[in-house]
Scaffold this motif. Structure first.
Motif, mmCIF file in Angstrom:
data_model
loop_
_atom_site.group_PDB
_atom_site.id
_atom_site.type_symbol
_atom_site.label_atom_id
_atom_site.label_comp_id
_atom_site.label_asym_id
_atom_site.label_seq_id
_atom_site.Cartn_x
_atom_site.Cartn_y
_atom_site.Cartn_z
ATOM 1 N N LEU A 39 49.445 35.553 31.348
ATOM 2 C CA LEU A 39 48.120 35.838 31.883
ATOM 3 C C LEU A 39 48.163 36.061 33.391
ATOM 4 C CD1 LEU A 39 45.069 36.124 31.852
ATOM 5 C CD2 LEU A 39 44.901 33.621 31.648
ATOM 6 N N SER A 40 48.860 35.212 34.116
ATOM 7 C CA SER A 40 48.895 35.369 35.573
ATOM 8 C C SER A 40 49.587 36.673 35.970
ATOM 9 C CB SER A 40 49.551 34.163 36.248
ATOM 10 O OG SER A 40 50.899 34.016 35.849
ATOM 11 N N THR A 41 50.614 37.061 35.225
ATOM 12 C CA THR A 41 51.265 38.348 35.478
ATOM 13 C C THR A 41 50.281 39.483 35.211
ATOM 14 O OG1 THR A 41 53.445 37.460 34.938
ATOM 15 C CG2 THR A 41 53.181 39.855 34.785
ATOM 16 N N MET A 42 49.547 39.385 34.112
ATOM 17 C CA MET A 42 48.562 40.407 33.774
ATOM 18 C C MET A 42 47.486 40.512 34.857
ATOM 19 S SD MET A 42 45.858 40.488 30.583
ATOM 20 C CE MET A 42 47.113 39.954 29.451
ATOM 21 N N LEU A 43 47.022 39.367 35.345
ATOM 22 C CA LEU A 43 45.991 39.366 36.383
ATOM 23 C C LEU A 43 46.461 40.092 37.638
ATOM 24 C CD1 LEU A 43 44.753 35.673 36.056
ATOM 25 C CD2 LEU A 43 43.394 37.723 35.523
ATOM 26 N N GLU A 44 47.674 39.796 38.066
ATOM 27 C CA GLU A 44 48.157 40.401 39.304
ATOM 28 C C GLU A 44 48.466 41.879 39.134
ATOM 29 O OE1 GLU A 44 48.995 41.090 43.170
ATOM 30 O OE2 GLU A 44 47.841 39.496 42.228
ATOM 31 N N VAL A 45 49.075 42.260 38.019
ATOM 32 C CA VAL A 45 49.358 43.676 37.791
ATOM 33 C C VAL A 45 48.050 44.460 37.698
ATOM 34 C CG1 VAL A 45 50.344 45.347 36.158
ATOM 35 C CG2 VAL A 45 51.624 43.277 36.765
ATOM 36 N N HIS A 46 47.069 43.896 37.026
ATOM 37 C CA HIS A 46 45.751 44.526 36.915
ATOM 38 C C HIS A 46 45.139 44.711 38.312
ATOM 39 C CE1 HIS A 46 41.728 45.279 35.153
ATOM 40 N NE2 HIS A 46 41.296 44.543 36.160
ATOM 41 N N ALA A 47 45.170 43.661 39.119
ATOM 42 C CA ALA A 47 44.598 43.736 40.467
ATOM 43 C C ALA A 47 45.313 44.793 41.308
ATOM 44 C CB ALA A 47 44.670 42.368 41.153
ATOM 45 N N GLN A 48 46.630 44.779 41.276
ATOM 46 C CA GLN A 48 47.399 45.768 42.058
ATOM 47 C C GLN A 48 47.108 47.185 41.573
ATOM 48 O OE1 GLN A 48 49.339 45.485 44.690
ATOM 49 N NE2 GLN A 48 49.959 43.361 44.776
ATOM 50 N N GLY A 49 47.010 47.354 40.251
ATOM 51 C CA GLY A 49 46.698 48.676 39.712
ATOM 52 C C GLY A 49 45.332 49.158 40.168
ATOM 53 N N GLU A 50 44.359 48.261 40.163
ATOM 54 C CA GLU A 50 43.032 48.627 40.664
ATOM 55 C C GLU A 50 43.097 49.015 42.138
ATOM 56 O OE1 GLU A 50 39.877 46.068 37.973
ATOM 57 O OE2 GLU A 50 40.446 45.265 39.931
ATOM 58 N N GLU A 51 43.853 48.246 42.912
ATOM 59 C CA GLU A 51 43.932 48.493 44.350
ATOM 60 C C GLU A 51 44.650 49.809 44.659
ATOM 61 O OE1 GLU A 51 45.694 44.891 45.807
ATOM 62 O OE2 GLU A 51 43.839 43.750 45.489
ATOM 63 N N GLU A 52 45.601 50.182 43.831
ATOM 64 C CA GLU A 52 46.311 51.434 44.062
ATOM 65 C C GLU A 52 45.550 52.650 43.533
ATOM 66 O OE1 GLU A 52 50.436 51.782 43.464
ATOM 67 O OE2 GLU A 52 50.857 49.777 44.232
ATOM 68 N N LEU A 53 44.787 52.474 42.442
ATOM 69 C CA LEU A 53 44.242 53.641 41.756
ATOM 70 C C LEU A 53 42.722 53.692 41.656
ATOM 71 C CD1 LEU A 53 46.947 53.497 38.995
ATOM 72 C CD2 LEU A 53 46.747 55.269 40.745
ATOM 73 N N PHE A 54 42.066 52.567 41.416
ATOM 74 C CA PHE A 54 40.622 52.588 41.187
ATOM 75 C C PHE A 54 39.825 52.499 42.489
ATOM 76 C CE2 PHE A 54 36.607 50.250 40.376
ATOM 77 C CZ PHE A 54 35.962 51.221 39.619
ATOM 78 N N TYR A 55 40.123 51.515 43.304
ATOM 79 C CA TYR A 55 39.303 51.298 44.494
ATOM 80 C C TYR A 55 39.378 52.430 45.527
ATOM 81 C CZ TYR A 55 37.402 47.087 42.685
ATOM 82 O OH TYR A 55 36.700 46.223 41.907
ATOM 83 N N PRO A 56 40.528 53.093 45.718
ATOM 84 C CA PRO A 56 40.498 54.258 46.613
ATOM 85 C C PRO A 56 39.528 55.344 46.109
ATOM 86 C CG PRO A 56 42.753 53.515 46.317
ATOM 87 C CD PRO A 56 41.908 52.738 45.334
ATOM 88 N N GLU A 57 39.457 55.511 44.800
ATOM 89 C CA GLU A 57 38.531 56.498 44.230
ATOM 90 C C GLU A 57 37.083 56.037 44.358
ATOM 91 O OE1 GLU A 57 39.200 59.545 43.132
ATOM 92 O OE2 GLU A 57 41.369 59.347 43.353
ATOM 93 N N LEU A 58 36.847 54.728 44.254
ATOM 94 C CA LEU A 58 35.494 54.209 44.447
ATOM 95 C C LEU A 58 35.046 54.441 45.887
ATOM 96 C CD1 LEU A 58 33.109 52.723 43.076
ATOM 97 C CD2 LEU A 58 34.117 50.582 43.930
#
Length: 169
Positions: A39-58
């Motif tokens: 779970l902790s690995t999933m949380l961090e990978v998810h967060a990093q993925g959002e920071e690299e791909l989702f939030y710049p687009e937002l």
């Protein structure tokens, strides 16, 4: 493959895995440890993925809409990610199943719950309303590939929310 749906699916899985931790006997530290590692690995990978791909687009969406809401949402999200990371790091510094370990796990959970609620009601909602499906698909494919590529985890590093926005605007 829609980035909004992928993020929502990850959120569902995160909630499910936290619930699994609740169901494990408190003295079964082996099971607690392996579930939390996943779970902790999933949380961090998810967060990093959002920071690299989702939030710049937002942030780009905010520029197109001429609003500052997306900047505030992004800064808040990065702060939430940092709080989740801090909980993960605290748990990693403690013995699995100990009071300190549970505090770290629960701190990560509370920060994650807050983050998911805000993201689902703000950023993802705006994205669905204002970003075309082709763009959401393109980002979704990249996000799925990012999570698959980093299934074993990524380094846990806090980010300065304001600096993040400056670098990604």
């Amino acid at each position: 493959m829609d980035i909004c749906e992928l993020i929502l699916s990850d959120h569902h899985e995160q909630r499910r895995m936290f619930a699994m931790l609740d169901d494990v006997a408190k003295d079964d530290t082996r099971t607690l440890g392996v579930l939390w590692k996943r779970l902790s690995t999933m949380l961090e990978v998810h967060a990093q993925g959002e920071e690299e791909l989702f939030y710049p687009e937002l942030l780009k969406l905010g520029e197109r809409l001429h609003t500052d809401e997306e900047v505030e949402e992004t800064e808040d999200a990065i702060g939430d990610h940092n709080d989740i990371r801090d909980g993960i790091l605290a748990s990693q510094a403690a013995e699995v199943g100990s009071e300190a370990w549970w505090k770290g796990v629960n701190d990560a959970r509370e920060a994650n719950d807050e983050h998911m609620g805000e993201e689902e009601h703000e950023g993802l909602k705006e994205f669905r309303e204002h970003v075309d499906l082709e763009t959401r698909h393109r980002i979704g494919v990249a996000f799925a590939a990012y999570e698959a590529e980093h299934v074993d985890g990524v380094p846990i590093v806090d980010k300065d929310p304001e600096e993040y926005v400056k670098q990604n605007s």
